[in-house]
Design an enzyme around this catalytic site. Structure first.
Site, short mmCIF file in Angstrom:
data_model
loop_
_atom_site.label_atom_id
_atom_site.label_comp_id
_atom_site.label_asym_id
_atom_site.label_seq_id
_atom_site.Cartn_x
_atom_site.Cartn_y
_atom_site.Cartn_z
N HIS A 129 0.84 -1.20 0.00
CA HIS A 129 0.00 0.00 0.00
C HIS A 129 0.87 1.25 0.00
CE1 HIS A 129 -3.50 2.48 1.45
NE2 HIS A 129 -2.50 3.20 1.96
N GLU A 130 1.90 1.28 0.83
CA GLU A 130 2.77 2.46 0.91
C GLU A 130 3.62 2.62 -0.36
OE1 GLU A 130 2.20 4.58 3.11
OE2 GLU A 130 0.84 3.26 4.19
N HIS A 142 1.64 4.28 -2.93
CA HIS A 142 1.64 5.75 -2.77
C HIS A 142 2.87 6.36 -3.43
CE1 HIS A 142 -1.86 6.64 -0.42
NE2 HIS A 142 -1.53 5.85 0.59
N GLU A 178 -6.41 6.90 -0.72
CA GLU A 178 -6.30 5.67 0.08
C GLU A 178 -7.01 4.52 -0.61
OE1 GLU A 178 -4.38 5.18 2.72
OE2 GLU A 178 -3.73 7.23 2.37
#
Length: 623
Positions: free
Chosen positions: A177-178, A181, A258
């Site tokens: 997930h990071e 980003h 998100e």
């Protein structure tokens, strides 16, 4: 995953964000100007003479009003600029302000090793250099963040609760997930939000100071400064309203990003259940009092960076993250609404997973196909994580295949570096040079966290040593240029200022595309006809009327300058050029090692992940 498209969306969100914040600042400055002018006498309510005219009127001193607006705007601008300058070194500043401790890449602590291994695997699978990792030791909640301007200065932050309470597969989902980003271009947007909100918050700080100063001054001077507390109170209220609306804008942008990062992570790991499991552990932890709340005093300004809601919220419109249930439902439509705790949630049990391989077979296959560096011997991989051994490995990679030149390079190193580092280089020659050429350059992905442990002065000396080794034979090979460019740009991202203004990148767009395609076509093909065909195929895909530069006009200095300018292009323009690079390399149906290392370097220099490539052809074109 089309990260270029998502980066373009992030850039457009940045423009929208800029417009919204500009409107908020204009409104705030106007209200502050009116308030300050009123207390300075620039706005007065005056009754008219009853014998000449009845009624009353407002008196406006525009010079006072304009001066008040100018002072307010300058104060906000100064606060934004100050915060921007503080954050310019990149993600490490944000991580340190949140209380993070940088983990040594060669840490042997079981818990830290698990985190480092997962970050390493996910970064290599994403075809990007491994980012440094920060552990927030004092944070028992489950949370994580990515910060920085680009992959070159990006860092990953992990709370201790996240490292201890999640299984290895769940931690993979969080890290994916990071990394999404990072690749989606969200980090630059996030840092700009921090800087702009700091400017708006400055009005509240100024009001608070005036309120206290006026109260103290009023006691000392028998009420002569009675207006100051009222002015301070007014500024405090206006600043608070500005911060409120700023946080609403921040939350709205953050929530959509998100959802996108969740979807990217699920597609990236092919295991949405793991990411959903991590979110469920946050739900379980919330019932026990911790959840994902971060205790750092700087958590509020960086709340939009985190994996989950990092600060308490008064209303849903202020939440920087969507509700946990909504996020889990998108990942697991069959979810029954009950948060399931991990069967074994003890840190000592979960830490033992540090040496286990990824549980998802699809992820293993993806990692094997994309991360050739993981085929290195275990001792070399271990040395790549050590700050001192990593320097030796880079210098070993630079050593020439020609024995005479290598002897001269070793003699130079014997004079310039310590005996320990020189012996380390010599000890690695056999193991490194035994690796195929296409595996040597991607080693830098593993080396980056260890190399970034150097301070600025040591990094400069190391780069000078690299350049001296390259200059021994008075010429620069393609391989040497590629290796130096990757190391130089990532060390520069660690120690130099970010967000630099590069001039002329729009005006020289056609030239830069033409030069990069010419280099790829020339170095990737031995025959002129094949080179011309490859260039034409790339140029056609780029949709530009370009003619190849002749070989005698190609030089690495110009290529380096071109890549610096291309790094400033918009995301969709980069996508077109990267696709053109790949088409140029694939013109003959295969990608040889020379083309592969050039593609790796070109993408690294513009901060983009290397696309998935077909199998590499065994015969090697001259470098």
């Amino acid at each position: 995953m089309n990260f270029f498209h998502h980066q373009d969306v992030a850039r457009r969100n940045t423009r929208l964000l800029g417009i919204l914040f500009t409107l908020a600042v204009v409104l705030l400055v106007s209200l502050v100007a009116v308030l300050v002018s009123y207390f300075l006498g620039g706005i007065q309510y005056q009754e008219t003479d009853a014998y000449t005219q009845t009624g009353a009127d407002w008196y406006l001193a525009w010079d006072v009003i304009i001066a008040s607006a100018g002072v307010a705007l300058s104060a906000i601008g100064f606060a934004v600029l100050y915060k921007w300058m503080v954050l310019r070194p990149g993600g490490k500043v944000v991580a340190e302000q949140l209380g993070g401790r940088r983990l040594s890449p060669d840490s042997s602590d079981p818990l830290e090793r698990k985190v480092l291994n997962v970050v390493e695997e996910m970064a290599i699978a994403a075809n990007m250099p491994v980012p440094p990792v920060y552990l927030l030791d004092q944070e028992p909640a489950i949370n994580a963040f990515a910060a920085g301007y680009s992959p070159r200065d990006a860092v990953i932050g992990i709370t201790r609760g996240c490292a201890e309470k999640l299984s290895r597969a769940q931690l993979q989902g969080v890290i994916a997930h990071e990394i999404a980003h990072i690749l989606n271009g969200d980090m630059r947007l996030n840092i700009r939000i921090i800087a702009i909100l700091n400017g708006i918050l400055f009005i509240s700080h100024a009001g608070y100071l005036l309120l206290r100063f006026g109260a103290l001054g009023g006691r000392r001077s028998d009420g002569k400064n009675a207006a100051l507390p009222l002015l301070g109170l007014g500024l405090l209220i206006l600043g608070g309203i500005g911060v409120l609306f700023g946080n609403v804008i921040k939350a709205a942008v953050s929530r959509q990003r998100e959802y996108l990062a969740d979807a990217s992570a699920a597609q990236f790991t092919r295991e949405p259940e793991a990411l959903a499991g991590a979110l469920q552990q946050i739900g379980v932890a919330q019932k026990r009092g911790s959840g994902s709340k971060v205790e750092s005093p700087n958590a509020d300004e960086a709340s939009h960076l985190f994996f989950s809601q990092a600060v308490g919220k008064f209303m849903s419109v202020m939440a920087t993250h969507p509700p946990l249930g909504d996020r889990i439902k998108r990942l697991m439509p069959q979810w029954d609404g009950n948060y399931q705790a991990n069967a074994e949630a003890r840190p000592d049990i979960l830490a033992k997973e540090s040496d286990q391989k990824a549980t998802s077979q699809a992820f293993v296959e993806r990692l094997t196909a994309m991360a050739v560096a993981f085929d290195l011997p275990e001792d070399v991989v271990a040395d790549a994580r050590d700050p001192e051994h990593a320097k030796a490995l880079v210098l070993t990679l630079l050593l020439s295949e020609d024995e005479a030149t290598r002897t001269q390079q070793l003699a130079l190193l014997n004079e310039r570096v310590s005996d320990v580092l020189y012996d380390d280089v010599v000890a690695h020659i056999d193991s490194i040079k035994a690796q195929p050429m296409e595996q040597q350059l991607p080693m830098t992905e593993l080396l980056m966290p260890a190399l970034k442990m150097m301070d600025s002065r040591s990094a400069d000396r190391f780069l000078q040593t690299m350049q001296a080794v390259i200059d021994v034979d008075a010429k620069v090979s393609l391989y040497e240029w590629c290796l130096y460019q990757v190391v130089w740009r990532y060390l520069k991202g660690e120690h130099a200022r970010n967000e630099l203004n590069v001039r002329g990148y729009k005006r020289r767009r056609q030239h830069d595309a033409k030069l990069t395609l010419s280099v790829l076509a020339h170095y990737g093909h031995q025959e002129d006809q094949a080179s011309a065909k490859a260039f034409r195929q790339g140029a056609d895909l780029f949709a530009a009327d370009l003619d190849s530069y002749p070989a005698d006009m190609l030089n690495f200095s110009d290529l380096s300058d071109s890549l610096t300018r291309i790094d400033q292009w918009q995301a969709l323009e980069k996508e077109r050029l990267v696709n053109a690079w790949v088409a140029c390399a694939q013109a003959d149906g295969t990608i040889n090692p020379v083309e592969q290392k050039l593609l790796f370097t070109l993408c690294a220099c513009i901060g983009e992940p290397l696309p998935e490539l077909p199998a590499i052809q065994s015969p090697q074109a001259p470098a």
